[in-house]
Design a protein around this motif. Structure first.
Motif, PDB file in Angstrom:
ATOM      1  N   GLN A   1       0.829  -1.195   0.000  1.00 19.82           N
ATOM      2  CA  GLN A   1       0.000   0.000   0.000  1.00 19.82           C
ATOM      3  C   GLN A   1       0.869   1.253   0.000  1.00 19.82           C
ATOM      4  OE1 GLN A   1      -2.656  -0.371   3.404  1.00 19.82           O
ATOM      5  NE2 GLN A   1      -4.261  -1.181   2.070  1.00 19.82           N
ATOM      6  N   ALA A   2       0.300   2.320  -0.509  1.00 22.96           N
ATOM      7  CA  ALA A   2       1.007   3.603  -0.501  1.00 22.96           C
ATOM      8  C   ALA A   2       1.433   3.947   0.930  1.00 22.96           C
ATOM      9  CB  ALA A   2       0.112   4.695  -1.058  1.00 22.96           C
ATOM     10  N   GLY A   3       2.662   4.422   1.047  1.00 21.73           N
ATOM     11  CA  GLY A   3       3.223   4.727   2.355  1.00 21.73           C
ATOM     12  C   GLY A   3       4.016   3.588   2.957  1.00 21.73           C
ATOM     13  N   GLY A   4       3.901   2.417   2.356  1.00 25.33           N
ATOM     14  CA  GLY A   4       4.593   1.239   2.864  1.00 25.33           C
ATOM     15  C   GLY A   4       6.027   1.140   2.382  1.00 25.33           C
ATOM     16  N   SER A   5       6.652   0.022   2.725  1.00 22.90           N
ATOM     17  CA  SER A   5       8.063  -0.188   2.415  1.00 22.90           C
ATOM     18  C   SER A   5       8.282  -1.568   1.809  1.00 22.90           C
ATOM     19  CB  SER A   5       8.916  -0.074   3.684  1.00 22.90           C
ATOM     20  OG  SER A   5       8.821   1.202   4.275  1.00 22.90           O
ATOM     21  N   LEU A   6       9.314  -1.656   1.013  1.00 18.45           N
ATOM     22  CA  LEU A   6       9.794  -2.925   0.466  1.00 18.45           C
ATOM     23  C   LEU A   6      11.313  -2.859   0.397  1.00 18.45           C
ATOM     24  CD1 LEU A   6       7.474  -3.723  -2.592  1.00 18.45           C
ATOM     25  CD2 LEU A   6       7.603  -5.020  -0.460  1.00 18.45           C
ATOM     26  N   ARG A   7      11.944  -4.015   0.468  1.00 18.35           N
ATOM     27  CA  ARG A   7      13.386  -4.094   0.240  1.00 18.35           C
ATOM     28  C   ARG A   7      13.652  -5.077  -0.884  1.00 18.35           C
ATOM     29  NH1 ARG A   7      18.514  -5.963   3.993  1.00 18.35           N
ATOM     30  NH2 ARG A   7      17.635  -8.047   3.571  1.00 18.35           N
ATOM     31  N   LEU A   8      14.269  -4.577  -1.918  1.00 19.45           N
ATOM     32  CA  LEU A   8      14.668  -5.412  -3.041  1.00 19.45           C
ATOM     33  C   LEU A   8      16.091  -5.895  -2.834  1.00 19.45           C
ATOM     34  CD1 LEU A   8      13.329  -3.321  -6.064  1.00 19.45           C
ATOM     35  CD2 LEU A   8      12.112  -4.963  -4.623  1.00 19.45           C
ATOM     36  N   SER A   9      16.353  -7.108  -3.306  1.00 20.04           N
ATOM     37  CA  SER A   9      17.698  -7.674  -3.247  1.00 20.04           C
ATOM     38  C   SER A   9      18.147  -8.067  -4.645  1.00 20.04           C
ATOM     39  CB  SER A   9      17.723  -8.913  -2.355  1.00 20.04           C
ATOM     40  OG  SER A   9      17.335  -8.614  -1.034  1.00 20.04           O
ATOM     41  N   CYS A  10      19.427  -7.936  -4.881  1.00 24.44           N
ATOM     42  CA  CYS A  10      20.027  -8.359  -6.148  1.00 24.44           C
ATOM     43  C   CYS A  10      21.260  -9.181  -5.816  1.00 24.44           C
ATOM     44  CB  CYS A  10      20.402  -7.164  -7.006  1.00 24.44           C
ATOM     45  SG  CYS A  10      21.353  -7.594  -8.476  1.00 24.44           S
ATOM     46  N   ALA A  11      21.161 -10.471  -6.054  1.00 27.26           N
ATOM     47  CA  ALA A  11      22.273 -11.377  -5.786  1.00 27.26           C
ATOM     48  C   ALA A  11      23.064 -11.605  -7.059  1.00 27.26           C
ATOM     49  CB  ALA A  11      21.749 -12.701  -5.241  1.00 27.26           C
ATOM     50  N   ALA A  12      24.372 -11.350  -6.989  1.00 26.03           N
ATOM     51  CA  ALA A  12      25.244 -11.520  -8.155  1.00 26.03           C
ATOM     52  C   ALA A  12      25.955 -12.862  -8.100  1.00 26.03           C
ATOM     53  CB  ALA A  12      26.260 -10.382  -8.194  1.00 26.03           C
ATOM     54  N   SER A  13      26.274 -13.378  -9.301  1.00 20.90           N
ATOM     55  CA  SER A  13      26.928 -14.687  -9.381  1.00 20.90           C
ATOM     56  C   SER A  13      28.400 -14.630  -9.006  1.00 20.90           C
ATOM     57  CB  SER A  13      26.783 -15.263 -10.797  1.00 20.90           C
ATOM     58  OG  SER A  13      27.346 -14.365 -11.746  1.00 20.90           O
ATOM     59  N   GLY A  14      28.985 -13.445  -9.004  1.00 23.78           N
ATOM     60  CA  GLY A  14      30.388 -13.307  -8.638  1.00 23.78           C
ATOM     61  C   GLY A  14      30.581 -12.152  -7.684  1.00 23.78           C
ATOM     62  N   SER A  15      31.823 -11.867  -7.413  1.00 25.73           N
ATOM     63  CA  SER A  15      32.127 -10.777  -6.495  1.00 25.73           C
ATOM     64  C   SER A  15      31.678  -9.438  -7.062  1.00 25.73           C
ATOM     65  CB  SER A  15      33.630 -10.730  -6.227  1.00 25.73           C
ATOM     66  OG  SER A  15      33.959  -9.568  -5.493  1.00 25.73           O
ATOM     67  N   ILE A  16      30.969  -8.679  -6.247  1.00 20.52           N
ATOM     68  CA  ILE A  16      30.521  -7.366  -6.721  1.00 20.52           C
ATOM     69  C   ILE A  16      31.689  -6.381  -6.799  1.00 20.52           C
ATOM     70  CG2 ILE A  16      28.142  -7.684  -5.994  1.00 20.52           C
ATOM     71  CD1 ILE A  16      28.699  -6.017  -3.531  1.00 20.52           C
ATOM     72  N   PHE A  17      32.835  -6.762  -6.236  1.00 21.46           N
ATOM     73  CA  PHE A  17      34.022  -5.917  -6.393  1.00 21.46           C
ATOM     74  C   PHE A  17      34.488  -5.882  -7.850  1.00 21.46           C
ATOM     75  CE2 PHE A  17      34.828  -4.545  -2.266  1.00 21.46           C
ATOM     76  CZ  PHE A  17      34.711  -5.577  -1.358  1.00 21.46           C
TER      77      PHE A  17
ATOM     78  N   GLY B   1      23.676  -1.008  -9.957  1.00 19.71           N
ATOM     79  CA  GLY B   1      22.571  -0.198  -9.499  1.00 19.71           C
ATOM     80  C   GLY B   1      21.227  -0.774  -9.832  1.00 19.71           C
ATOM     81  N   TRP B   2      20.208   0.004  -9.531  1.00 20.39           N
ATOM     82  CA  TRP B   2      18.821  -0.362  -9.773  1.00 20.39           C
ATOM     83  C   TRP B   2      18.199   0.597 -10.782  1.00 20.39           C
ATOM     84  CZ3 TRP B   2      16.528  -4.642  -7.855  1.00 20.39           C
ATOM     85  CH2 TRP B   2      17.150  -5.291  -6.787  1.00 20.39           C
ATOM     86  N   TYR B   3      17.452   0.013 -11.703  1.00 16.54           N
ATOM     87  CA  TYR B   3      16.696   0.755 -12.691  1.00 16.54           C
ATOM     88  C   TYR B   3      15.237   0.329 -12.579  1.00 16.54           C
ATOM     89  CZ  TYR B   3      21.071   2.143 -14.966  1.00 16.54           C
ATOM     90  OH  TYR B   3      22.299   2.668 -15.237  1.00 16.54           O
ATOM     91  N   ARG B   4      14.354   1.105 -13.174  1.00 19.39           N
ATOM     92  CA  ARG B   4      12.951   0.718 -13.210  1.00 19.39           C
ATOM     93  C   ARG B   4      12.344   1.139 -14.533  1.00 19.39           C
ATOM     94  NH1 ARG B   4      10.282   4.746  -8.602  1.00 19.39           N
ATOM     95  NH2 ARG B   4      10.413   6.689  -9.824  1.00 19.39           N
TER      96      ARG B   4
ATOM     97  N   PHE C   1      14.388   6.264  -0.894  1.00 17.08           N
ATOM     98  CA  PHE C   1      15.057   5.010  -1.250  1.00 17.08           C
ATOM     99  C   PHE C   1      16.519   5.065  -0.818  1.00 17.08           C
ATOM    100  CE2 PHE C   1      12.285   3.759  -5.189  1.00 17.08           C
ATOM    101  CZ  PHE C   1      11.150   3.930  -4.424  1.00 17.08           C
ATOM    102  N   THR C   2      17.049   3.905  -0.432  1.00 12.60           N
ATOM    103  CA  THR C   2      18.453   3.806  -0.059  1.00 12.60           C
ATOM    104  C   THR C   2      19.061   2.559  -0.683  1.00 12.60           C
ATOM    105  OG1 THR C   2      18.014   4.874   2.079  1.00 12.60           O
ATOM    106  CG2 THR C   2      20.105   3.696   1.838  1.00 12.60           C
ATOM    107  N   ILE C   3      20.161   2.742  -1.382  1.00 10.51           N
ATOM    108  CA  ILE C   3      20.883   1.604  -1.943  1.00 10.51           C
ATOM    109  C   ILE C   3      22.008   1.233  -0.983  1.00 10.51           C
ATOM    110  CG2 ILE C   3      22.466   3.042  -3.333  1.00 10.51           C
ATOM    111  CD1 ILE C   3      22.313   0.845  -5.500  1.00 10.51           C
TER     112      ILE C   3
ATOM    113  N   LEU D   1      17.948  -2.470  -2.295  1.00 15.29           N
ATOM    114  CA  LEU D   1      17.275  -1.189  -2.456  1.00 15.29           C
ATOM    115  C   LEU D   1      16.150  -1.142  -1.434  1.00 15.29           C
ATOM    116  CD1 LEU D   1      17.173   1.430  -4.146  1.00 15.29           C
ATOM    117  CD2 LEU D   1      15.361   0.339  -5.497  1.00 15.29           C
ATOM    118  N   GLN D   2      16.354  -0.341  -0.412  1.00 16.19           N
ATOM    119  CA  GLN D   2      15.311  -0.135   0.594  1.00 16.19           C
ATOM    120  C   GLN D   2      14.410   0.989   0.105  1.00 16.19           C
ATOM    121  OE1 GLN D   2      14.681  -1.797   3.581  1.00 16.19           O
ATOM    122  NE2 GLN D   2      12.822  -0.544   3.586  1.00 16.19           N
ATOM    123  N   MET D   3      13.143   0.683  -0.020  1.00 13.40           N
ATOM    124  CA  MET D   3      12.174   1.652  -0.542  1.00 13.40           C
ATOM    125  C   MET D   3      11.148   1.961   0.533  1.00 13.40           C
ATOM    126  SD  MET D   3      11.673   0.150  -4.408  1.00 13.40           S
ATOM    127  CE  MET D   3      10.775  -1.298  -3.855  1.00 13.40           C
TER     128      MET D   3
END
Length: 115
Positions: free
Chosen positions: A13-29, A35-38, A67-69, A80-82
């Motif tokens: 619902q409007a005003g609520g929160s969600l946290r998205l996760s993106c798991a990578a197959s290798g080191s993110i280094f 980043g996140w796109y929409r 939002f916070t990445i 991505l914390q929304m």
């Protein structure tokens, strides 16, 4: 080959929160940027939030303050914390990573915000 798997989308619902996760197959280094796109139907994909190669973050004006990445290097995962979600945030959200001159995309996760 880089694989990115998003999760955490859903209906909220409007005003609520969600946290998205993106798991990578290798080191993110190994990624020069991540980043996140929409994307809404019939519209161009737009940057929401991202890490640059220098480690700094940038945000779309429309999500600043809401939002916070973040990332967990040990888990090779970016989040991505929304918060304070609005109906206009309803989009498919994609994770992206740049490596060796190529951009890789996840398959996306749908976020729907009801009014």
């Amino acid at each position: 080959q880089v694989q990115l798997v998003e999760s955490g989308g859903g209906l909220v619902q409007a005003g609520g929160s969600l946290r998205l996760s993106c798991a990578a197959s290798g080191s993110i280094f190994s990624f020069s940027a991540m980043g996140w796109y929409r994307q809404a139907p019939g519209k161009q994909r737009e940057l929401v939030a991202g890490f640059t190669s220098g480690g700094s973050t940038n945000y779309a004006d429309s999500v600043k303050g809401r939002f916070t990445i973040s990332r967990d290097n040990a888990k090779n995962t970016v989040y991505l914390q929304m918060n304070s979600l609005k109906p206009e945030d309803t989009r498919v959200y994609y994770c992206a990573a740049d490596k060796d001159g190529m951009r890789y995309w996840g398959k996306g996760t749908l976020v729907t915000v009801s009014s």
